[in-house]
Design a protein around this motif. Sequence first.
Motif, PDB file in Angstrom:
ATOM      1  N   LEU A 201     -14.129  27.617   9.900  1.00 54.81           N
ATOM      2  CA  LEU A 201     -15.177  26.858   9.774  1.00 54.81           C
ATOM      3  C   LEU A 201     -14.942  25.656   8.778  1.00 54.81           C
ATOM      4  N   GLU A 202     -14.585  26.111   7.877  1.00 47.99           N
ATOM      5  CA  GLU A 202     -14.392  24.817   6.678  1.00 47.99           C
ATOM      6  C   GLU A 202     -13.492  23.810   7.275  1.00 47.99           C
ATOM      7  N   GLU A 203     -12.276  24.191   7.927  1.00 47.25           N
ATOM      8  CA  GLU A 203     -11.607  23.136   8.553  1.00 47.25           C
ATOM      9  C   GLU A 203     -12.059  22.430   9.529  1.00 47.25           C
ATOM     10  N   ALA A 204     -12.851  23.025  10.263  1.00 49.82           N
ATOM     11  CA  ALA A 204     -13.583  22.384  11.359  1.00 49.82           C
ATOM     12  C   ALA A 204     -14.589  21.315  10.814  1.00 49.82           C
ATOM     13  N   ALA A 205     -15.477  21.821   9.780  1.00 42.90           N
ATOM     14  CA  ALA A 205     -16.552  21.004   8.959  1.00 42.90           C
ATOM     15  C   ALA A 205     -15.636  19.760   8.759  1.00 42.90           C
ATOM     16  N   VAL A 206     -14.599  19.714   7.930  1.00 40.67           N
ATOM     17  CA  VAL A 206     -14.011  18.318   7.245  1.00 40.67           C
ATOM     18  C   VAL A 206     -13.339  17.576   8.572  1.00 40.67           C
ATOM     19  N   ARG A 207     -12.859  18.274   9.518  1.00 43.98           N
ATOM     20  CA  ARG A 207     -12.149  17.357  10.440  1.00 43.98           C
ATOM     21  C   ARG A 207     -13.446  16.660  11.425  1.00 43.98           C
ATOM     22  N   GLU A 208     -14.644  17.399  11.519  1.00 42.32           N
ATOM     23  CA  GLU A 208     -15.607  16.769  12.510  1.00 42.32           C
ATOM     24  C   GLU A 208     -16.220  15.451  11.501  1.00 42.32           C
ATOM     25  N   VAL A 209     -16.363  15.684  10.344  1.00 40.62           N
ATOM     26  CA  VAL A 209     -16.747  14.389   9.703  1.00 40.62           C
ATOM     27  C   VAL A 209     -16.010  13.282   9.707  1.00 40.62           C
ATOM     28  N   ALA A 210     -14.656  13.348   9.544  1.00 44.17           N
ATOM     29  CA  ALA A 210     -13.386  12.597   9.594  1.00 44.17           C
ATOM     30  C   ALA A 210     -13.451  12.084  11.010  1.00 44.17           C
ATOM     31  N   GLU A 211     -13.605  12.809  12.078  1.00 44.76           N
ATOM     32  CA  GLU A 211     -13.478  12.269  13.492  1.00 44.76           C
ATOM     33  C   GLU A 211     -14.647  11.324  13.819  1.00 44.76           C
ATOM     34  N   GLU A 212     -15.820  11.871  13.566  1.00 42.90           N
ATOM     35  CA  GLU A 212     -17.118  11.350  13.912  1.00 42.90           C
ATOM     36  C   GLU A 212     -17.322   9.689  13.084  1.00 42.90           C
ATOM     37  N   THR A 213     -16.919  10.001  11.733  1.00 43.00           N
ATOM     38  CA  THR A 213     -17.376   8.913  10.894  1.00 43.00           C
ATOM     39  C   THR A 213     -16.296   8.107  10.138  1.00 43.00           C
ATOM     40  N   GLY A 214     -15.096   8.816  10.138  1.00 40.23           N
ATOM     41  CA  GLY A 214     -13.972   8.064   9.383  1.00 40.23           C
ATOM     42  C   GLY A 214     -13.851   8.627   7.842  1.00 40.23           C
ATOM     43  N   VAL A 215     -14.979   9.418   7.405  1.00 38.07           N
ATOM     44  CA  VAL A 215     -15.126   9.640   6.106  1.00 38.07           C
ATOM     45  C   VAL A 215     -14.500  10.811   5.594  1.00 38.07           C
ATOM     46  N   GLN A 216     -13.924  10.803   4.326  1.00 32.80           N
ATOM     47  CA  GLN A 216     -13.265  12.278   3.875  1.00 32.80           C
ATOM     48  C   GLN A 216     -14.445  12.871   2.972  1.00 32.80           C
ATOM     49  N   VAL A 217     -14.228  14.185   2.823  1.00 27.73           N
ATOM     50  CA  VAL A 217     -15.191  14.797   1.865  1.00 27.73           C
ATOM     51  C   VAL A 217     -14.493  15.888   1.192  1.00 27.73           C
ATOM     52  N   THR A 218     -15.222  16.275   0.228  1.00 28.26           N
ATOM     53  CA  THR A 218     -14.592  17.280  -0.910  1.00 28.26           C
ATOM     54  C   THR A 218     -15.955  18.379  -1.185  1.00 28.26           C
ATOM     55  N   ASN A 219     -15.385  19.321  -1.962  1.00 27.92           N
ATOM     56  CA  ASN A 219     -16.573  20.193  -2.491  1.00 27.92           C
ATOM     57  C   ASN A 219     -17.086  20.766  -1.435  1.00 27.92           C
ATOM     58  N   LEU A 220     -16.929  21.165  -0.442  1.00 26.74           N
ATOM     59  CA  LEU A 220     -17.578  21.730   0.843  1.00 26.74           C
ATOM     60  C   LEU A 220     -18.243  23.208   0.157  1.00 26.74           C
ATOM     61  N   ARG A 221     -19.743  23.241   0.533  1.00 32.64           N
ATOM     62  CA  ARG A 221     -20.574  24.503   0.116  1.00 32.64           C
ATOM     63  C   ARG A 221     -20.986  24.986   1.587  1.00 32.64           C
ATOM     64  N   ALA A 243     -15.839  11.825  -0.397  1.00 36.20           N
ATOM     65  CA  ALA A 243     -14.596  11.871  -1.301  1.00 36.20           C
ATOM     66  C   ALA A 243     -13.831  10.323  -0.991  1.00 36.20           C
ATOM     67  N   GLY A 244     -14.163   9.763   0.049  1.00 35.17           N
ATOM     68  CA  GLY A 244     -13.700   8.143   0.209  1.00 35.17           C
ATOM     69  C   GLY A 244     -13.638   7.889   1.825  1.00 35.17           C
ATOM     70  N   GLY A 245     -13.405   6.574   1.970  1.00 40.60           N
ATOM     71  CA  GLY A 245     -13.269   5.983   3.412  1.00 40.60           C
ATOM     72  C   GLY A 245     -14.607   5.270   3.734  1.00 40.60           C
ATOM     73  N   GLU A 246     -14.342   4.400   4.600  1.00 40.20           N
ATOM     74  CA  GLU A 246     -15.431   3.710   5.078  1.00 40.20           C
ATOM     75  C   GLU A 246     -15.886   4.087   6.379  1.00 40.20           C
ATOM     76  N   ILE A 247     -17.118   3.916   6.668  1.00 39.53           N
ATOM     77  CA  ILE A 247     -17.682   4.474   8.064  1.00 39.53           C
ATOM     78  C   ILE A 247     -16.909   3.795   9.219  1.00 39.53           C
ATOM     79  N   ILE A 248     -16.280   4.668  10.097  1.00 39.13           N
ATOM     80  CA  ILE A 248     -15.595   4.059  11.367  1.00 39.13           C
ATOM     81  C   ILE A 248     -16.295   5.087  12.580  1.00 39.13           C
ATOM     82  N   MET A 249     -17.188   4.605  13.147  1.00 41.03           N
ATOM     83  CA  MET A 249     -17.934   5.669  14.002  1.00 41.03           C
ATOM     84  C   MET A 249     -17.379   6.003  15.221  1.00 41.03           C
ATOM     85  N   ASP A 250     -17.376   7.084  15.814  1.00 40.06           N
ATOM     86  CA  ASP A 250     -16.760   7.529  17.100  1.00 40.06           C
ATOM     87  C   ASP A 250     -17.822   7.093  18.131  1.00 40.06           C
TER      88      ASP A 250
END
Length: 286
Positions: A201-221, A243-250
């Motif tokens: 689940l945690e990997e899916a959460a991180v991937r979805e954020v990156a795919e849909e918005t181009g943003v990287q995240v950390t400290n997932l709770r 954690a970083g990145g500019e919004i690049i919307m899918d």
Amino acid sequence: MVMRLPASYPSPQFLPFNRTCLDQRFQLSTPDLDPGGPGVAVVVQGDSLLVAGEQGCPGLPEFDAGFARGLFLGLWDGRPCRLVELPAATQIPEGCRPESLVASEPQLPIELLSLGGLGRMVLHWEKHSRHCPACGEPLHRCETEWGRTCAACKTRLYPHIAPCAIVLVRRPGQLLLVRKPEYAPHRYGLIAGFVEFGECLEEAAVREVAEETGVQVTNLRYVGSQCWPMPSQLMCGFVADYAGGEIIMDPCELVDARWFPLDALPTLPPKRSIARYILDTELASD
């Protein structure tokens, strides 16, 4: 008067559509254990549940000769409870009226809303479990469980519940919210998507954020989960820090994605959803 949904919930376990909402009145069983005799009916027509009784005091209609077939679900207030699907073009029985299961502000008490959602999930399973995916032969219901088995090749299936990760991303003073084309006007929500092969689940959460918005995240709770019968998902909620990145919307998924300041938020998801639970909980903690 109809008991409106609560303004807040002590934990995600108490959100609409979760089994906790039914524990006081409903006991799930299996179709082979139908005791026969009169009872009540969970009548689903599209996205609506048919209810009887006064406008301010809805209840389940009686299951009688007016309903030719019904699938036993269990006991509602100690009485046999059977599921009936009413086709869209079918006239609504006298004494019944439809109430939406997907409305932003449901006009059903939480118990009936959750029971109607359970009915939708069972209907989805029934429609998608008629034939064996391995050999194509008809499937048959197992006894005392909601599985199905194939007499020809012995394949056994159980209800398909699709896990989804849903994520609130935040940075100091701001929340990342997204808008999908099917959302109500001006409404924004959280990033969400299905778990893929080989993912936790945690990997899916991180991937979805990156795919849909181009943003990287950390400290997932992890926050909690909600059964979502639209048609058969389990929404698993998280909060993450930017954690970083500019919004690049899918553009295939979203029509907008942006950072909103905490004092200028748009229209948020309805309170019946875990998305709103996550938002309300996080906002209350600031």
